[in-house]
Enzyme design. Sequence first.
Site, mmCIF file in Angstrom:
data_model
loop_
_atom_site.group_PDB
_atom_site.id
_atom_site.type_symbol
_atom_site.label_atom_id
_atom_site.label_comp_id
_atom_site.label_asym_id
_atom_site.label_seq_id
_atom_site.Cartn_x
_atom_site.Cartn_y
_atom_site.Cartn_z
ATOM 1 N N LYS A 1 17.562 0.815 -71.032
ATOM 2 C CA LYS A 1 16.668 0.435 -72.118
ATOM 3 C C LYS A 1 17.170 0.966 -73.459
ATOM 4 C CE LYS A 1 12.598 0.212 -69.133
ATOM 5 N NZ LYS A 1 11.301 0.814 -68.766
ATOM 6 N N SER B 1 5.795 -0.031 -67.759
ATOM 7 C CA SER B 1 6.509 0.758 -68.758
ATOM 8 C C SER B 1 6.250 0.283 -70.184
ATOM 9 C CB SER B 1 8.015 0.726 -68.484
ATOM 10 O OG SER B 1 8.527 -0.588 -68.597
#
Length: 817
Positions: free
Chosen positions: A712, A669
């Site tokens: 996140k 990611s």
Amino acid sequence: MSFADSCRIGWQQARWVCDPELLNFNCTDELAPLDHFIGQIRALEALRFGLEVNRPGYNLFVTGLTGTGKASIIRAHLERVVEELKGEESRPINDWCYVYNFDDPDRPNALSLPQGMGKTLRGRLADTLRDLQEEIPKVFKSEGYQAQQRQLEEAGRQAAQKLMAELEQAAQAGNFAIQITPAGVSLFPVAGSRPLTHEEYQALPPDQRKDIDDRRIQLMQRTQETMMQVRDVERDAADKIRALERVAADEKVAMNYRELVESYQDVPALRDFLTHLIEYVLDNLHLFREAEAQGDSAAPAPHRPGTGAAVARSPFLPFEINVLVDNSGVATVPVVMEPNPNWGNLFGRIERRAVMGTYFSDHTMLKPGAVHLANGGYLVFNARDMLAYPGVWEGLKRVIRNRAITLEDPTEHGAFFVPQGLRPQPVPLDVKVIITGDEMLYRFFTGSDYEDFWDLFKVKAEFDSRIELSPDNLQAYCAFICRTCAQDDLLQFDAGAAAQVLEHAARLVEDQTKLSARFGQIKDLLIESDHWARKDSSATVSAKHVEQALSHKWYRLNLIEERLQELIAEGMVLLSMTGAEIGQINGLAVYDLGDFAFGLPTRITAQTFAGHSRVINIEREVALSGPSHNKGVLILSGYLGATYGQQQPLTLSVSLCFEQSYQPVDGDSASCAELYAILSSLSRLPLKQSIAVTGSVNQRGEVQPIGRVNEKIEGVFEVCRRAGFTGDQGVMIPHQNVKNLMLREEVVEAIRAGRFSIYAVKTVDEGIELLTGQPAGQRQSGGAFPPGTVNHLVEQRLRELNGTMRGYYGELFGSSS
């Protein structure tokens, strides 16, 4: 509209909101409790298929995450299928018993009896034994029997006396006397009316002594023959008395057992056992005479295990029936859920008792296992629990394959000595085995034991961890809340509280179109919300109590996140959410603690220089990079080569680093953020530090979705909140992840107020334009990028590095080029 505005998502997209008005109730107590399953149509169809196919090998393995309600669904579904079988033609459910084996007591026989007959038979045999203990002594006390017995005894005595009298006459005729002692019969010569002494015998002439010795030898032979005849007479008398006993008791025994035998004419194996038992009684009538002779207080009773008997086996053991499986209380077919599938609990055990320094066992000490109890029905247990006990899996395969269950000691498989081991007759088996476990266990079985596993467990039923967010499922979820409140004595939830629970269910699966099927976690939330409502002295649970439960749980678990946020705020961890820097970007990482996960921004830097087209992953060089992260970094080389290396070789080396990261890094990611840092370093264009980046990238430059997007974003939000919002801070995410947004309400409110932003991009070009403020640029018909664009500046820098390398090698090898 600016390019940044076109990528910015609206606050309405940051969270799915459940409108309490759409739930059509004020409180969950207005609903009917849930009586069916929410979603899981695929799993339920697989379950039904596996249960309905009654063929060998069609056992089931049920997979799915814990907390999805597998156990409760399986039990309820089994009960429903069993209920549907009522009235239909199905196999009978039998009791199973172990009885005494008259031919070999160490090999007890297994009997199949009609349902409920086992307990009845055991009671009737006990009653029959008590009747025999009372009635048989009365037979032997009767005047008729005693007269016949005395007659037989007298006849035997007279016959024996006649033989002895004839022997004495023969001895007297030969001048010998007979003396009968416990040691035997003695012969000695006589002189007149007295025995001849040894001195007198020695004084006789030799011919007389020889004559006496010859007559002694003849008399000894006659004596031996007579004594054998006496023993035959006594034996014959004893046989006649036993025959008399048998004839006298036969009618009484037959009368006691006649009704019993007639009751079980349809069970041949039981009829044979009763026939042998009658013969055993008639052959051992002395047991009942001895009991009567000892008095009522000392009458022998049937043996019971563990009573400290002084003998290994009681003579009344054949009367004992061990009802191994009693199905008298089973309505249709047995459904057994075994929570601890060790060897004994699954396959039964052979118990023993200590007698005079050794161990003995008999058929009354055989104990059933779950397989016995589930015979004719269904057995359910957990695969992980089973694998905790060595040998159980192999034993289960053997039992299913042989379609028979044998009681045995598991230590025998390890070549250990087993004292006085029984070998009970196997019980035929007809059971449907259902094993539950997660997908990892399923892969373990299919990988390590492929042939046997697929042959024995042909049906897989897979429970999903998420269900569709539809009006029907919303109502069913609320009905589940109603049922849980009623079952666990919780306060009912008003519509606002139910809406909060539904929103949390969507957040658990990070999907605005799905709800979590892990009802164990939802139940925990209901219980904790009820706690705060009761502390608030509220009659019902409201939305604020659900929020309080969630926030308090978050507070209990986020200590590590709090400490890391403090380090960033104090400047111990270098991180900036303002300004712009070349070759530097804020990536996003997720810390998963098992029961809690949180996101945190981390600084990623890139340095580019002339080299041999190599991307150096510093995390990998120090063994802190996982395989997924390594793959993401290698993909960057493919993108750079495909985009900029078509017309010239890439003479480029790149160094990538997660700054101040000392923990293992995995996942791809961060590959987008790493690529942006490389492009910034090459183009010399600074990147906005106010925008943190997450997303993976493929070799074509397309941004790909990632997981844990909510954690996140919230990690970046918390850093910005502590440092102070500037209005241009935010997070860049892949456009596919917009549907996964279920952000906390405070984050949504900040987006609505313009203090925080979320940008969704589809390609690397869109991302680099957003971060630099410069267009990425597309190749024109001539093959060049437009001047001033990011790609043009990158390509220009690559040409410079290429020229540098060409000049270096030219000087090194003395070439004019």
